[in-house]
Design an enzyme around this catalytic site. Structure first.
Site, PDB file in Angstrom:
ATOM      1  N   LYS A  10       0.874  -1.189   0.016  1.00 34.48           N
ATOM      2  CA  LYS A  10      -0.074  -0.043   0.100  1.00 34.48           C
ATOM      3  C   LYS A  10       0.815   1.175   0.051  1.00 34.48           C
ATOM      4  CE  LYS A  10      -3.973   0.618   2.328  1.00 34.48           C
ATOM      5  NZ  LYS A  10      -4.725   0.574   3.694  1.00 34.48           N
TER       6      LYS A  10
HETATM    7  O1  G3P Z   1      -8.202   1.831   5.171  1.00 36.74           O
HETATM    8  C1  G3P Z   1      -8.266   3.166   5.430  1.00 36.74           C
HETATM    9  C2  G3P Z   1      -8.982   3.273   6.556  1.00 36.74           C
HETATM   10  O2  G3P Z   1      -8.416   2.768   7.658  1.00 36.74           O
HETATM   11  C3  G3P Z   1      -9.167   4.792   7.086  1.00 36.74           C
HETATM   12  O3  G3P Z   1     -10.392   4.916   7.939  1.00 36.74           O
HETATM   13  O4  G3P Z   1     -11.431   5.328   9.733  1.00 36.74           O
HETATM   14  O5  G3P Z   1      -9.185   6.246   9.652  1.00 36.74           O
HETATM   15  O6  G3P Z   1     -11.120   7.246   8.358  1.00 36.74           O
HETATM   16  P1  G3P Z   1     -10.503   6.217   9.096  1.00 36.74           P
END
Ligand code: G3P
Length: 226
Positions: A87
Site C-alpha cells: 500500500k
Molecule cells: O483503510 C483506510 C481506513 O483505515 C481509514 O479509515 O476510519 O481512519 O477514516 P478511518
C-alpha cells in the site's frame, strides 16, 4: 463484490474469516498502532498463516520519499512474503514509487485517495487496488459517490484492471453507497460488518421459526435428531 477486514488484530481476523466471506486484510500505521508496538514481521507472518494464500494481505509503506517507500516494500516482501500487496499513499513521491514497483511486477494498492485527479494518476500508474477514504471525503464535503462513480466510469471506459477498494466507513449505509456507486471492494472493521445483523427483525424472525419448530417437535433440537 469483495469484502476486506481493515485491521491488524489477530482475534478480529480469526473471527472475521470464520463468519464472513473475506477476501483479504488491509491495514495502515494508524491501525497497527492500535495493536501496540508489535513484532512487525512476525505479526504479519502470523496473519498470513491465519488467512492463507487465497486471501490477500495489504501492508503500507511508511517512508516519506520514493527511495524509502521502495526499500519499505522490499523489506515487507523479503521478511513476510512475496504475495503482499504494497500500500502506497498517492503523493508525488508515492506515484514515483508506484510506477517503479509496478514495472517490477509487484501488487500495489494506492491509498489515501480523496480526489478524482489523484486517483486518475494512480490508475494510469498501473495500480491493482485504489483505496478511497469515503467517510473522510464526506467530512471534507467531497461527494464520495461522485468520486467513486467517476473512477468506476474511467476504469470501465479505459479498461483498467484496477479495482476500487472503498474504505473509511462509519456506517453500513456508506458501504451500500460505495457498492452502488461502482466500488468492487470495501474494507471495514469487523465491528462494522457485524452491525449488519443488528436489525431487530432478523432475530425476531429467527425466534419465530425456532418457537414454531419447538412447538411441533418439543425436545428435537435439530432435524438430525428426528
Ligand atoms: O483503510 C483506510 C481506513 O483505515 C481509514 O479509515 O476510519 O481512519 O477514516 P478511518
Amino acid at each position: 463484490m469483495e469484502f476486506f477486514l481493515d485491521t491488524a488484530n489477530i482475534e478480529e481476523i480469526k473471527q472475521g474469516i470464520k463468519h464472513f466471506p473475506i477476501r483479504g486484510i488491509t491495514c495502515n500505521p494508524t491501525i497497527i498502532k492500535k495493536e501496540g508496538k508489535i513484532d512487525f514481521f512476525n505479526h504479519f507472518k502470523e496473519i498470513r498463516k491465519i488467512i492463507g494464500k487465497q486471501r490477500s494481505l495489504h501492508i503500507q509503506t511508511v517512508s516519506q520519499n520514493c527511495d524509502g517507500m521502495i526499500s519499505d516494500a522490499k523489506a515487507i516482501l523479503k521478511n513476510i512474503d512475496q504475495d503482499i500487496y504494497i500500500k502506497i499513499p498517492v503523493t508525488a513521491q508515492g506515484l514515483e514509487a508506484i510506477q517503479i514497483l509496478k514495472r517490477e511486477g509487484l501488487n500495489i494498492t494506492a491509498t489515501a485517495v480523496y480526489t478524482k485527479m489523484q486517483g486518475y494518476l494512480a490508475l494510469e500508474a498501473g495500480i491493482d487496488y485504489l483505496a478511497l477514504y469515503l467517510n473522510r471525503m464526506e467530512n471534507l464535503n467531497i461527494c464520495s459517490k461522485s468520486v467513486i462513480s467517476g473512477f468506476a466510469d474511467k476504469i470501465s471506459k479505459y479498461q483498467y484492471k484496477t479495482k476500487i477498494l472503498a474504505a473509511s466507513f462509519k456506517n453500513i449505509a456508506q458501504i451500500n453507497e460505495a457498492f452502488d456507486a461502482g466500488a468492487q471492494s470495501i474494507t471495514a472493521p469487523l465491528s462494522l460488518l457485524c452491525d449488519v445483523f443488528k436489525v431487530p427483525s432478523i432475530n425476531q424472525a429467527v425466534d419465530v421459526f425456532n418457537n414454531d419448530w419447538a412447538s411441533l417437535y418439543e425436545n428435537k433440537k435439530g432435524i438430525e435428531d428426528l
